[in-house]
Design a protein around this motif. Structure first.
Motif, PDB file in Angstrom:
ATOM      1  N   LEU A   9       0.834  -1.201   0.000  1.00  0.00           N
ATOM      2  CA  LEU A   9       0.000   0.000   0.000  1.00  0.00           C
ATOM      3  C   LEU A   9       0.872   1.255   0.000  1.00  0.00           C
ATOM      4  CD1 LEU A   9      -2.696   1.366   0.050  1.00  0.00           C
ATOM      5  CD2 LEU A   9      -2.854   0.978   2.500  1.00  0.00           C
ATOM      6  N   LYS A  10       1.950   1.221   0.755  1.00  0.00           N
ATOM      7  CA  LYS A  10       2.864   2.369   0.764  1.00  0.00           C
ATOM      8  C   LYS A  10       3.485   2.568  -0.611  1.00  0.00           C
ATOM      9  CE  LYS A  10       4.200   2.453   5.652  1.00  0.00           C
ATOM     10  NZ  LYS A  10       5.326   2.277   6.591  1.00  0.00           N
ATOM     11  N   ASP A  11       3.894   1.452  -1.243  1.00  0.00           N
ATOM     12  CA  ASP A  11       4.454   1.541  -2.591  1.00  0.00           C
ATOM     13  C   ASP A  11       3.421   2.095  -3.570  1.00  0.00           C
ATOM     14  OD1 ASP A  11       6.805   0.514  -1.632  1.00  0.00           O
ATOM     15  OD2 ASP A  11       6.420  -1.545  -2.304  1.00  0.00           O
ATOM     16  N   THR A  12       2.183   1.626  -3.425  1.00  0.00           N
ATOM     17  CA  THR A  12       1.111   2.128  -4.288  1.00  0.00           C
ATOM     18  C   THR A  12       0.915   3.623  -4.086  1.00  0.00           C
ATOM     19  OG1 THR A  12      -0.021  -0.002  -4.224  1.00  0.00           O
ATOM     20  CG2 THR A  12      -1.347   1.912  -4.839  1.00  0.00           C
ATOM     21  N   GLU A  13       0.961   4.039  -2.829  1.00  0.00           N
ATOM     22  CA  GLU A  13       0.801   5.467  -2.517  1.00  0.00           C
ATOM     23  C   GLU A  13       1.919   6.289  -3.159  1.00  0.00           C
ATOM     24  OE1 GLU A  13       1.379   8.126   1.457  1.00  0.00           O
ATOM     25  OE2 GLU A  13       0.101   6.351   1.657  1.00  0.00           O
ATOM     26  N   VAL A  14       3.150   5.783  -3.041  1.00  0.00           N
ATOM     27  CA  VAL A  14       4.292   6.487  -3.636  1.00  0.00           C
ATOM     28  C   VAL A  14       4.145   6.552  -5.150  1.00  0.00           C
ATOM     29  CG1 VAL A  14       6.781   6.378  -4.046  1.00  0.00           C
ATOM     30  CG2 VAL A  14       5.865   5.946  -1.751  1.00  0.00           C
ATOM     31  N   GLN A  15       3.763   5.402  -5.731  1.00  0.00           N
ATOM     32  CA  GLN A  15       3.631   5.344  -7.191  1.00  0.00           C
ATOM     33  C   GLN A  15       2.524   6.282  -7.687  1.00  0.00           C
ATOM     34  OE1 GLN A  15       0.915   3.384  -8.978  1.00  0.00           O
ATOM     35  NE2 GLN A  15       1.730   4.329 -10.858  1.00  0.00           N
ATOM     36  N   LYS A  16       1.390   6.271  -6.976  1.00  0.00           N
ATOM     37  CA  LYS A  16       0.281   7.148  -7.365  1.00  0.00           C
ATOM     38  C   LYS A  16       0.677   8.618  -7.194  1.00  0.00           C
ATOM     39  CE  LYS A  16      -2.594   3.866  -8.378  1.00  0.00           C
ATOM     40  NZ  LYS A  16      -2.905   3.588  -9.791  1.00  0.00           N
ATOM     41  N   THR A  17       1.420   8.903  -6.158  1.00  0.00           N
ATOM     42  CA  THR A  17       1.864  10.281  -5.932  1.00  0.00           C
ATOM     43  C   THR A  17       2.752  10.748  -7.077  1.00  0.00           C
ATOM     44  OG1 THR A  17       1.745   9.981  -3.540  1.00  0.00           O
ATOM     45  CG2 THR A  17       3.083  11.810  -4.347  1.00  0.00           C
ATOM     46  N   LYS A  18       3.688   9.886  -7.476  1.00  0.00           N
ATOM     47  CA  LYS A  18       4.584  10.247  -8.580  1.00  0.00           C
ATOM     48  C   LYS A  18       3.802  10.450  -9.880  1.00  0.00           C
ATOM     49  CE  LYS A  18       8.811   7.980  -6.907  1.00  0.00           C
ATOM     50  NZ  LYS A  18       9.783   6.879  -7.164  1.00  0.00           N
ATOM     51  N   THR A  19       2.905   9.510 -10.164  1.00  0.00           N
ATOM     52  CA  THR A  19       2.133   9.578 -11.411  1.00  0.00           C
ATOM     53  C   THR A  19       1.263  10.827 -11.464  1.00  0.00           C
ATOM     54  OG1 THR A  19       2.083   7.161 -11.547  1.00  0.00           O
ATOM     55  CG2 THR A  19       0.433   8.366 -12.834  1.00  0.00           C
ATOM     56  N   LEU A  63      -0.641  18.248  -3.092  1.00  0.00           N
ATOM     57  CA  LEU A  63      -1.010  17.024  -3.803  1.00  0.00           C
ATOM     58  C   LEU A  63      -0.529  15.769  -3.070  1.00  0.00           C
ATOM     59  CD1 LEU A  63      -0.426  17.929  -7.562  1.00  0.00           C
ATOM     60  CD2 LEU A  63      -2.605  17.628  -6.369  1.00  0.00           C
ATOM     61  N   GLU A  64       0.721  15.764  -2.639  1.00  0.00           N
ATOM     62  CA  GLU A  64       1.279  14.595  -1.955  1.00  0.00           C
ATOM     63  C   GLU A  64       0.506  14.310  -0.667  1.00  0.00           C
ATOM     64  OE1 GLU A  64       5.526  12.957  -0.133  1.00  0.00           O
ATOM     65  OE2 GLU A  64       5.461  14.784  -1.360  1.00  0.00           O
ATOM     66  N   ARG A  65       0.200  15.392   0.079  1.00  0.00           N
ATOM     67  CA  ARG A  65      -0.563  15.221   1.319  1.00  0.00           C
ATOM     68  C   ARG A  65      -1.956  14.651   1.047  1.00  0.00           C
ATOM     69  NH1 ARG A  65      -2.997  20.466   3.434  1.00  0.00           N
ATOM     70  NH2 ARG A  65      -4.401  19.801   1.754  1.00  0.00           N
ATOM     71  N   ASP A  66      -2.619  15.150  -0.029  1.00  0.00           N
ATOM     72  CA  ASP A  66      -3.972  14.706  -0.353  1.00  0.00           C
ATOM     73  C   ASP A  66      -3.983  13.234  -0.763  1.00  0.00           C
ATOM     74  OD1 ASP A  66      -4.919  17.180   0.247  1.00  0.00           O
ATOM     75  OD2 ASP A  66      -5.102  17.863  -1.835  1.00  0.00           O
ATOM     76  N   ILE A  67      -2.974  12.837  -1.505  1.00  0.00           N
ATOM     77  CA  ILE A  67      -2.895  11.432  -1.939  1.00  0.00           C
ATOM     78  C   ILE A  67      -2.671  10.536  -0.723  1.00  0.00           C
ATOM     79  CG2 ILE A  67      -1.595   9.771  -3.338  1.00  0.00           C
ATOM     80  CD1 ILE A  67      -0.994  12.153  -5.256  1.00  0.00           C
ATOM     81  N   THR A  68      -1.839  11.000   0.185  1.00  0.00           N
ATOM     82  CA  THR A  68      -1.630  10.260   1.440  1.00  0.00           C
ATOM     83  C   THR A  68      -2.946  10.138   2.205  1.00  0.00           C
ATOM     84  OG1 THR A  68       0.652  11.011   1.607  1.00  0.00           O
ATOM     85  CG2 THR A  68      -0.386  10.230   3.633  1.00  0.00           C
ATOM     86  N   TYR A  69      -3.697  11.242   2.242  1.00  0.00           N
ATOM     87  CA  TYR A  69      -4.993  11.245   2.924  1.00  0.00           C
ATOM     88  C   TYR A  69      -5.957  10.271   2.256  1.00  0.00           C
ATOM     89  CZ  TYR A  69      -9.017  13.081   5.435  1.00  0.00           C
ATOM     90  OH  TYR A  69     -10.106  13.203   6.246  1.00  0.00           O
ATOM     91  N   PHE A  70      -5.866  10.158   0.919  1.00  0.00           N
ATOM     92  CA  PHE A  70      -6.732   9.240   0.175  1.00  0.00           C
ATOM     93  C   PHE A  70      -6.554   7.803   0.674  1.00  0.00           C
ATOM     94  CE2 PHE A  70      -7.255   6.308  -3.420  1.00  0.00           C
ATOM     95  CZ  PHE A  70      -8.563   6.565  -3.775  1.00  0.00           C
ATOM     96  N   PHE A  71      -5.307   7.405   0.985  1.00  0.00           N
ATOM     97  CA  PHE A  71      -5.009   6.036   1.409  1.00  0.00           C
ATOM     98  C   PHE A  71      -4.946   5.887   2.939  1.00  0.00           C
ATOM     99  CE2 PHE A  71      -3.122   6.022  -2.911  1.00  0.00           C
ATOM    100  CZ  PHE A  71      -3.749   4.900  -3.431  1.00  0.00           C
ATOM    101  N   ARG A  72      -5.070   6.992   3.664  1.00  0.00           N
ATOM    102  CA  ARG A  72      -4.792   6.960   5.104  1.00  0.00           C
ATOM    103  C   ARG A  72      -5.680   5.984   5.872  1.00  0.00           C
ATOM    104  NH1 ARG A  72      -5.324  12.365   8.632  1.00  0.00           N
ATOM    105  NH2 ARG A  72      -7.545  11.928   8.246  1.00  0.00           N
ATOM    106  N   SER A  73      -6.970   6.004   5.620  1.00  0.00           N
ATOM    107  CA  SER A  73      -7.908   5.134   6.342  1.00  0.00           C
ATOM    108  C   SER A  73      -7.564   3.660   6.142  1.00  0.00           C
ATOM    109  CB  SER A  73      -9.339   5.411   5.884  1.00  0.00           C
ATOM    110  OG  SER A  73     -10.235   4.520   6.499  1.00  0.00           O
TER     111      SER A  73
END
Length: 918
Positions: free
Chosen positions: A642-652, A847-857
């Protein structure tokens, strides 16, 4: 009166009075003094001593002191003591103490009197420690001095100085052999003030009292036993008293009722299951040995059974001579024990222990035991191979179609005023309100044999026959285990009714099933019901089959009876005959003994099953640890994924956003530069060159504003909408990935435990923010041609200086036009871009914070699951370690229950001349 007594009582002066009692002592002594003074070598000390006594009695203490200070003969030590007494009376305690302590004499009486005075003085001065020390030394020096021990006892009791009071009682009891001191000690013990003393402290006293008074010896032991019962030193006391009793010549004929009771109660308390066997083994053998040696008549059998049962489970722990005595006594002595009550008490103890130690409710075994104590009802166990007509028989007897298919559980049908159906499992008791619920239970197959169904219904046949029918699943297959699962409750039955098919009766499979029943319950009589007789063509053929079947059965089971049955026979007549048949096989002889034997069987199997449960629990813990470790590994992997997915989505997502921004920046750079250069067309030869730079600057800003608002902003808005749609696809892919992850985990959990949901509100926030930021743009004026660069400065100066001269305008026109067309506008473009993208800077940074928030729960859920798995590993591993480190915590109580069971079995043969029982 002796001289010492006169000196103690200060009546020495009476020696000089003689017959002159009617004359005042002072006058008599004065005249005696005068007479003695006339002698050549007068001895006046004795008279002065006597005068001091008289003065003392008349409270003329100062005169008395004066007289006693001048004594130089053998009375001098007594005179010093009297002087101290006088100072004591005067209240000069310190002076009195100094004089008392200075007296040096070998006279034990005087020393004792001085000590007692000091003792009183110390009490008055509040010097308790000194008083204690003085009185204890006095007792050691002169214990027989009148009242000295009584004074000490009273003082210790008033001070609540129980240690010294107990020490005094013990010492005096041993010194004087006085029963009074033993009684005083017993009083202290009953007060509870002796608990701080080690049990061995009283050993010598007990041994002495045994030789003096055995009844008081028993009383003192009883008091000590009770006082130590709830103390840490209790086991030490048990060890000490057992050792002491072993070394005394105890005769059972002396009727040690109290000691017998104490041994009995203690033994049963110790084997309740609260203590480890390795602890009990240190003193139980001696306890049982002593109990057997002193047991009163009421406990001879019980103590003998206790010795034999303990010796069976722990061989060689008790001497062979004691074991032999126990065997002899139990074979010759009868007991009036309530065997059923004792047996039920043992069963209740086991059930209570199982409940406390989370070993389940054990409702099923409790129900079976309840049936055994119902002596009014005969339990008829109905069994047979599948398809032999067992269910048809039950329906016919009960007059209802209760079972339309073979039963899957054990069902007991009993008479009751109204219908009541209950399912009993080890875990719970469930009421089945409708007959349909009963049918559903009958149709199931999984875990069916783990339950018992009690079916109560109004039935004239069951009431009249006083019988309960226990229907069981049909026997099938040749596997020993399969048949055992059906027959495991056989011990609840008084007799068995084995159903045979008249078309193929008493086959090898049926004979194998009967053999197994005899192995499981050899004492239960087996009888037979020959069913489906109506399918036999011809009465003679039916008689032949019945006779041949009965003959085969009798060759195998000579005492078995056979009953022919058909659902087509006259029901009333057949039921009457069946009732007579059941009565004929009812065996009421020794039914209580037989039920008791069955109860013992269930107790023994319960102990064995509880031991197996312990093994099962351990295996479950091992499996739970392994499973949680596997889950922990997978969950940690999921967290990393999930962390990798978050990083990848953030980059994309950030990369695609920056690409849009860079495109817009490029467009602005290219178009604004061209736009500014095209402003050269605004320059005319007749332009006012002194102000042309201001006009051009304003026009350039206007054109840029129009361009940004009409061209750039709509394009940027459209690009951002496409970008958000792309982000939505990326997020949906992430959610789909999590959904597959959830499906896998919940499959492993066996329940919908995990739910990973992302926060798509982030997209709504982005839509709102981008819509707001692209709704309009107001450019603040940019200094394009008003900068202080050398070229601009020269051109503007030339315009002001030469603009008024007409012949110079053509030159200025060309110069200005060339300057506008060829000027480097990069700084201006940079300023435009900065203003345009300034509202979007914060958005980009978030953007990075929002993407993190998207996966936070989802990440939080996984972290929580990781902690649960880790906690499960730790908890179960600790339990497993505890079980492996202290296996006796579980095993020992069950072993002790087995000791009690064997003890009970021994008692059942008491007085029957039997030497062994197994």
């Amino acid at each position: 009166m002796t001289l010492e007594k006169q000196l103690i009582q200060k009546t020495y002066y009476k020696m000089f009075i003689n017959e002159q009692e009617d004359i005042h002592p002072i006058r008599v002594l004065g005249e005696a003094f005068q007479e003695e003074a006339k002698q050549d070598l007068p001895d006046l000390s004795s008279i002065r001593f006597a005068q001091g006594e008289v003065n003392f009695y008349h409270k003329d203490f100062e005169t008395a002191i004066f007289k006693w200070e001048n004594i130089i003969n053998e009375l001098e030590p007594w005179a010093k003591k009297n002087t101290a007494d006088a100072y004591y009376e005067l209240g000069l305690l310190s002076t009195a103490e100094d004089i008392y302590t200075a007296i040096d004499t070998d006279n034990s009486t005087l020393n004792t009197e001085v000590a007692l005075q000091l003792f009183s003085l110390y009490i008055e001065r509040g010097k308790v420690d000194a008083a204690v020390s003085t009185i204890k030394k006095t007792i050691v020096a002169n214990p027989d001095y009148p009242n000295v021990t009584e004074i000490a006892r009273t003082f210790f009791e008033e001070q609540l100085d129980w240690d010294n009071a107990v020490e005094l009682a013990v010492t005096e009891a041993k010194r004087t052999d006085s029963l009074e001191w033993f009684d005083i000690l017993n009083t202290y013990i009953q007060k509870g003030v002796t608990k701080s003393h080690a049990p061995s402290y009283f050993s010598q006293v007990l041994i002495l009292l045994f030789s003096l008074d055995k009844k008081k010896f028993e009383q003192l032991i009883s008091s000590l036993w009770d006082s130590y019962k709830n103390e840490e030193s209790y086991f030490t006391w048990l060890s000490e008293i057992n050792h002491l009793l072993l070394n005394l010549d105890i005769n059972r004929d002396e009727n040690w009722t109290e000691l017998s009771r104490l041994h009995k109660e203690t033994y049963f308390e110790l084997i309740e299951g609260r203590y480890f066997i390795k602890v009990l083994q240190d003193f139980i053998p001696d306890l049982l040995t002593n109990w057997l040696r002193l047991a009163d008549h009421a406990n001879v059998v019980l103590s003998s059974a206790a010795v034999l049962s303990w010796n069976e489970l722990f061989p060689a722990s008790i001497s062979t001579s004691i074991v032999s005595d126990a065997e002899k006594m139990i074979s010759l002595t009868e007991t009036d024990m309530d065997e059923l009550d004792e047996c039920l008490s043992l069963f209740d103890s086991i059930m209570s222990w199982a409940g406390v130690h989370d070993m389940g409710e054990n409702n099923r075994i409790k129900w079976l035991v309840d049936q055994l104590v119902d002596f009014e009802t005969q339990h008829l166990f109905i069994t047979g191979l599948s398809g032999t007509g067992k269910s048809t028989f039950v329906n016919s007897v009960l007059g209802e179609d209760l079972q339309d298919s073979p039963t899957s559980s054990m069902v007991m049908f009993t008479h009751a005023p109204s219908l009541e159906i209950t399912e009993i499992t080890d875990r719970e008791i469930t009421s089945l309100p409708d007959f349909s619920d009963f049918q559903k239970r009958m149709d199931r197959r999984r875990n069916a044999l783990e339950s018992v169904i009690e079916f109560k219904l109004p039935s004239a046949f069951l009431q009249e026959s006083r019988v309960a029918l226990i229907d069981t699943p049909g026997l099938k297959g040749a596997l020993h285990y399969d048949r055992y699962e059906v027959l495991k409750n056989l011990q609840v039955a008084d007799s068995v009714l084995f159903v045979l098919d008249a078309n193929a009766p008493f086959t090898e499979k049926e004979q194998a099933g009967i053999k197994q029943m005899q192995e499981l319950a050899p004492d239960i009589p087996v009888h037979f019901l020959l069913s489906k007789m109506d399918t036999i063509v011809g009465e003679q053929e039916a008689i032949r089959i019945f006779d041949e079947t009965r003959s085969m059965i009798h060759s195998y089971l000579p005492d078995a009876r056979v009953f022919a049955f058909s659902s087509q026979y006259d029901n009333g007549q057949q039921l009457q005959e069946l009732t007579e048949f059941i009565r004929s096989i009812r065996n009421t002889r020794n039914i209580e003994d037989k039920r008791l034997a069955k109860l013992l069987y269930f107790i023994r199997t319960t102990i064995a099953s509880l031991l197996q449960k312990r093994i099962d629990v351990e295996n479950q813990l091992v499996e739970s640890v392994r499973w949680n470790e596997e889950m922990l590994m997978k969950l940690n992997g999921a967290v990393n994924q999930l962390k990798d997915t978050e990083v990848q989505k953030t980059k994309t997502i950030t990369k695609s956003y920056r690409a849009i921004k860079e495109t817009i920046e490029t467009d602005i750079s290219e178009n604004v530069s061209k736009m500014l250069q095209e402003c050269s067309s605004l320059i005319k030869e007749d332009s006012n060159f002194s102000k042309i730079h201001l006009e051009l600057n304003d026009e350039m800003n206007r054109r840029i504003q129009d361009y940004l608002e009409e061209k750039v902003m709509p394009k940027f808005y459209s690009s951002l909408q496409d970008w958000i749609e792309h982000c939505k696809e990326e997020f949906e892919q992430g959610q789909e990935f999590l959904n597959k992850m959830v499906e896998g985990f919940n499959h492993m959990y066996g329940e919908e435990r995990i739910k990973l949901e992302c926060d798509f509100k982030v997209l709504d926030d982005w839509l709102r923010d981008t819509d707001r930021m692209t709704s309009g743009f107001q450019l603040e004026n940019i200094n394009i041609l008003l900068r202080r660069t050398p070229s601009q400065f020269l051109l503007k100066s030339a315009g002001k200086l030469f603009g008024a001269i007409s012949q110079n305008k053509a030159l200025l026109y060309n110069k200005y036009k060339s300057f506008v067309e060829n000027e480097d506008y990069s700084d201006a473009i940079a300023a435009v871009n900065k203003q345009f993208f300034q509202p979007f800077e914060l958005f980009e940074k978030s953007l990075e914070r929002d993407i993190t928030y998207f996966f936070r729960s989802s990440l939080t859920v996984l972290y929580r699951s990781v902690e649960e798995a880790r906690s499960g590993i730790q908890t179960n591993q600790e339990m497993l370690n505890n079980m492996n480190t202290n296996p006796e915590m579980f095993r020992d109580p069950l072993t002790l229950f087995e000791v009690r069971l064997r003890q009970f079995e021994w008692m059942t043969v008491a007085g029957k001349g039997m030497q062994t029982i197994y």
